[in-house]
Design a protein around this motif. Structure first.
Motif, PDB file in Angstrom:
ATOM      1  N   UNK A  13       0.749  -1.098   0.096  1.00 45.43           N
ATOM      2  CA  UNK A  13      -0.023   0.090   0.016  1.00 45.43           C
ATOM      3  C   UNK A  13       0.978   1.273   0.158  1.00 45.43           C
ATOM      4  N   UNK A  14       0.640   2.184  -0.990  1.00 42.21           N
ATOM      5  CA  UNK A  14       1.425   3.444  -1.055  1.00 42.21           C
ATOM      6  C   UNK A  14       0.860   4.291   0.320  1.00 42.21           C
ATOM      7  N   UNK A  15       2.045   4.825   0.857  1.00 40.84           N
ATOM      8  CA  UNK A  15       1.814   5.368   2.125  1.00 40.84           C
ATOM      9  C   UNK A  15       1.299   6.981   1.672  1.00 40.84           C
ATOM     10  N   UNK A  16       1.221   7.238   0.593  1.00 41.76           N
ATOM     11  CA  UNK A  16       0.876   8.641   0.245  1.00 41.76           C
ATOM     12  C   UNK A  16      -0.445   8.844  -0.192  1.00 41.76           C
ATOM     13  N   UNK A  30      12.209   4.158   3.581  1.00 45.99           N
ATOM     14  CA  UNK A  30      12.593   4.183   5.061  1.00 45.99           C
ATOM     15  C   UNK A  30      12.509   5.320   5.837  1.00 45.99           C
ATOM     16  N   UNK A  31      11.546   5.587   6.680  1.00 47.94           N
ATOM     17  CA  UNK A  31      11.317   6.581   7.470  1.00 47.94           C
ATOM     18  C   UNK A  31      12.419   7.036   8.427  1.00 47.94           C
ATOM     19  N   UNK A  32      13.495   5.917   8.653  1.00 44.25           N
ATOM     20  CA  UNK A  32      14.711   6.157   9.331  1.00 44.25           C
ATOM     21  C   UNK A  32      15.721   6.715   8.514  1.00 44.25           C
ATOM     22  N   UNK A  36      19.579   1.036   3.646  1.00 44.05           N
ATOM     23  CA  UNK A  36      20.761  -0.093   3.276  1.00 44.05           C
ATOM     24  C   UNK A  36      20.863  -1.134   4.614  1.00 44.05           C
ATOM     25  N   UNK A  37      20.657  -0.526   5.640  1.00 42.97           N
ATOM     26  CA  UNK A  37      20.490  -1.414   7.016  1.00 42.97           C
ATOM     27  C   UNK A  37      19.274  -2.051   6.954  1.00 42.97           C
ATOM     28  N   UNK A  42      10.912  -3.596   8.260  1.00 42.59           N
ATOM     29  CA  UNK A  42       9.938  -3.516   7.315  1.00 42.59           C
ATOM     30  C   UNK A  42       9.720  -2.047   6.748  1.00 42.59           C
ATOM     31  N   UNK A  43       9.787  -2.093   5.537  1.00 40.68           N
ATOM     32  CA  UNK A  43       9.558  -0.927   4.960  1.00 40.68           C
ATOM     33  C   UNK A  43       8.199  -0.394   4.336  1.00 40.68           C
TER      34      UNK A  43
END
Length: 94
Positions: A13-16, A30-32, A36-37, A42-43
């Motif tokens: 699901x698109x978050x936008x 990745x909100x963080x 790459x880590x 969960x993205x």
């Protein structure tokens, strides 16, 4: 290396915009800020259209502005205030 091949066919699901799209028609978010880590993460996802609208911003002068605003040195509130001021003055050509 780049995640499970089993996840490529599933829907996300698109978050936008909230649309459900196949994983292959989406971009990871990745909100963080550390995509790459991947261990134990969960993205969230953006559909390709929202990704293009929201994430493809010009970067000319970004590093200079971050440095001038005190990135990594000033406390968060001071940095954000300086960054906003510098960004607004750049946008107005001041």
């Amino acid at each position: 290396m780049f995640g499970s091949r089993n996840s490529r066919g599933k829907s996300v699901t698109c978050i936008a915009c909230g649309d459900s799209v196949s994983r292959s028609d989406a971009r990871e978010y990745d909100k963080h800020g550390d995509r790459w880590d991947r261990q134990d993460k969960e993205f969230e996802h953006l559909c390709k259209a929202c990704f293009a609208d929201l994430c493809q911003q010009p970067r000319d002068g970004l590093e200079t502005t971050l440095d001038a605003a005190g990135a990594g040195e000033a406390d968060r509130e001071t940095f954000l205030e300086r960054f906003r001021e510098l960004s607004e003055s750049d946008a107005h050509g001041d």
